[in-house]
Design a protein around this motif. Structure first.
Motif, short mmCIF file in Angstrom:
data_model
loop_
_atom_site.label_atom_id
_atom_site.label_comp_id
_atom_site.label_asym_id
_atom_site.label_seq_id
_atom_site.Cartn_x
_atom_site.Cartn_y
_atom_site.Cartn_z
N ILE A 151 6.84 4.79 -8.16
CA ILE A 151 5.66 4.13 -7.60
C ILE A 151 5.70 2.65 -7.98
CG2 ILE A 151 3.14 4.03 -7.59
CD1 ILE A 151 3.13 7.00 -8.28
N VAL A 152 5.51 1.79 -7.01
CA VAL A 152 5.63 0.34 -7.24
C VAL A 152 4.35 -0.37 -6.82
CG1 VAL A 152 6.86 -1.77 -6.64
CG2 VAL A 152 8.12 0.37 -6.90
N THR A 153 3.75 -1.12 -7.72
CA THR A 153 2.57 -1.92 -7.37
C THR A 153 2.86 -3.41 -7.51
OG1 THR A 153 1.73 -1.84 -9.65
CG2 THR A 153 1.01 -0.10 -8.14
N PHE A 154 4.12 -3.77 -7.76
CA PHE A 154 4.50 -5.16 -7.96
C PHE A 154 4.38 -5.92 -6.64
CE2 PHE A 154 7.96 -8.44 -8.24
CZ PHE A 154 7.37 -9.21 -9.23
N ALA A 155 3.45 -6.87 -6.58
CA ALA A 155 3.22 -7.67 -5.37
C ALA A 155 2.80 -9.07 -5.79
CB ALA A 155 2.14 -7.02 -4.51
N PRO A 156 3.77 -9.92 -6.12
CA PRO A 156 3.47 -11.25 -6.67
C PRO A 156 2.55 -12.09 -5.79
CG PRO A 156 5.79 -10.76 -6.89
CD PRO A 156 5.22 -9.68 -6.03
N GLU A 184 4.94 9.07 5.55
CA GLU A 184 6.15 9.85 5.28
C GLU A 184 6.89 9.31 4.07
OE1 GLU A 184 10.44 10.81 7.47
OE2 GLU A 184 8.75 10.06 8.65
N LYS A 185 7.02 8.00 4.01
CA LYS A 185 7.73 7.38 2.88
C LYS A 185 6.94 7.53 1.59
CE LYS A 185 10.51 3.96 5.38
NZ LYS A 185 10.83 2.51 5.54
N ALA A 186 5.61 7.39 1.67
CA ALA A 186 4.78 7.48 0.47
C ALA A 186 4.85 8.88 -0.14
CB ALA A 186 3.33 7.14 0.82
N VAL A 205 -1.88 8.12 -4.39
CA VAL A 205 -2.75 9.14 -3.82
C VAL A 205 -1.98 10.46 -3.66
CG1 VAL A 205 -4.05 9.85 -1.76
CG2 VAL A 205 -4.26 7.51 -2.61
N ALA A 206 -0.74 10.35 -3.19
CA ALA A 206 0.07 11.55 -2.98
C ALA A 206 0.27 12.31 -4.28
CB ALA A 206 1.42 11.18 -2.38
N TRP A 207 0.59 11.58 -5.35
CA TRP A 207 0.82 12.26 -6.63
C TRP A 207 -0.48 12.76 -7.25
CZ3 TRP A 207 4.84 14.54 -8.55
CH2 TRP A 207 6.09 14.21 -8.03
N GLN A 208 -1.54 12.01 -7.13
CA GLN A 208 -2.81 12.48 -7.64
C GLN A 208 -3.29 13.70 -6.86
OE1 GLN A 208 -3.04 11.55 -10.47
NE2 GLN A 208 -4.48 9.88 -10.79
N TYR A 209 -2.98 13.74 -5.57
CA TYR A 209 -3.29 14.93 -4.76
C TYR A 209 -2.59 16.15 -5.35
CZ TYR A 209 -3.52 17.93 -0.59
OH TYR A 209 -3.75 18.97 0.28
N ARG A 210 -1.33 16.00 -5.68
CA ARG A 210 -0.57 17.11 -6.27
C ARG A 210 -1.15 17.51 -7.63
NH1 ARG A 210 3.86 13.45 -4.45
NH2 ARG A 210 4.70 14.33 -2.51
N PHE A 211 -1.50 16.52 -8.45
CA PHE A 211 -2.02 16.82 -9.79
C PHE A 211 -3.38 17.51 -9.71
CE2 PHE A 211 0.58 12.98 -11.43
CZ PHE A 211 1.70 13.78 -11.54
N TRP A 212 -4.26 17.06 -8.81
CA TRP A 212 -5.56 17.73 -8.65
C TRP A 212 -5.36 19.15 -8.12
CZ3 TRP A 212 -9.49 16.16 -11.18
CH2 TRP A 212 -9.82 14.81 -11.32
N VAL A 228 0.82 -1.21 0.00
CA VAL A 228 0.00 0.00 0.00
C VAL A 228 0.86 1.27 0.00
CG1 VAL A 228 -1.73 1.33 1.27
CG2 VAL A 228 -1.92 -1.16 1.11
N GLY A 229 1.86 1.32 0.88
CA GLY A 229 2.69 2.52 1.01
C GLY A 229 3.34 2.97 -0.29
N PRO A 230 4.20 2.12 -0.88
CA PRO A 230 4.90 2.52 -2.11
C PRO A 230 4.02 2.45 -3.36
CG PRO A 230 5.53 0.30 -1.49
CD PRO A 230 4.67 0.82 -0.37
#
Length: 243
Positions: free
Chosen positions: A219-224, A209-211, A80-87, A72-74
């Motif tokens: 941004i990483v969504t890789f979760a096998p 904080e890390k996100a 969400v953090a980047w979409q917050y900035r873009f909005w 979830v974090g990375p």
């Protein structure tokens, strides 16, 4: 009670430095009562229970903490953090690109259906209540499919939440939903659920904080394992959840 003591008690909430309206808005967006269907998804947790990988309170805590920190974090929280900035900056082309990328990154049909359905539901609420300005609402409504992090960021900006509070609300909502899935799926008792929340809550600020610090291209969504359990869930004989 003296008048002086009464006055002190009344004024105390305003002396904490907390913006109470922002707090209320964050509670609203993270509430399980928000009708977006989050309670109906387990994000592969139910398949892990079915495979006897998770079957005790301790293992549930380890599962949720690992998911929070490593998935979830990375991934979604950083999105969400980047979409917050873009909005906020009205960078709609970048918002659309990241939204499409996140949808494409979903590894199974159930995970994609989850983020699309929750995103659509939250977007409908936002649009029906006229959140944000008209231009931003037009951009939200123009998306053919809305990933949940995109809709959540829109809602947070529209409700005046700072980025840190936004991610804290997003992460806590995810944790609470995972605990709820454990209570129903294993099942665990209510006291066990509260112990889990008490154990996991202190990890959220560091995850946030890390996100926030994740670069757009990192941004990483890789979760096998998540993908494997989600795939298994699609063919389970008994399914309590939709993912």
């Amino acid at each position: 009670m003296s008048d002086r003591l009464c006055a002190l008690r009344i004024s105390d909430p305003m002396d904490t430095g907390i913006d109470l309206q922002q707090l209320i808005n964050a509670l609203y967006l993270s509430s399980p009562a928000l009708p977006i269907g989050a309670y109906s998804y387990s994000q592969g947790f139910a398949a892990a229970v079915d495979a006897n990988i998770v079957h005790s309170e301790m293992e549930v805590g380890e599962w949720i903490l690992a998911g929070l920190r490593e998935v979830v974090g990375p991934g979604e929280a950083a999105t969400v953090a980047w979409q917050y900035r873009f909005w906020t900056d009205k960078k709609f082309a970048e918002m659309q690109q990241l939204n499409a990328w996140l949808l494409t990154s979903r590894e199974t049909a159930e995970l994609r259906q989850e983020t699309e359905q929750m995103g659509w539901s939250l977007a409908r609420i936002a649009l029906s209540l006229n959140w944000a300005d008209e231009l931003s609402r037009q951009q939200l409504s123009s998306l053919a499919a809305v990933a949940f992090p995109t809709a959540f960021a829109f809602a947070a900006v529209a409700n005046g939440l700072p980025i840190g509070t936004t991610l804290a609300a997003f992460c806590f909502s995810w944790v609470e939903n995972q605990v709820s899935a454990a209570l129903r799926g294993i099942p665990l008792g209510q006291e066990s659920g509260q112990r889990l929340l008490q154990q996991i809550r202190p990890a959220i600020p560091k995850v946030v904080e890390k996100a926030i610090a994740v670069d757009r291209d990192e941004i990483v969504t890789f979760a096998p394992m998540l993908g494997i359990f989600s795939s298994r869930h699609e063919t389970q004989a008994f399914r309590m959840f939709r993912s």
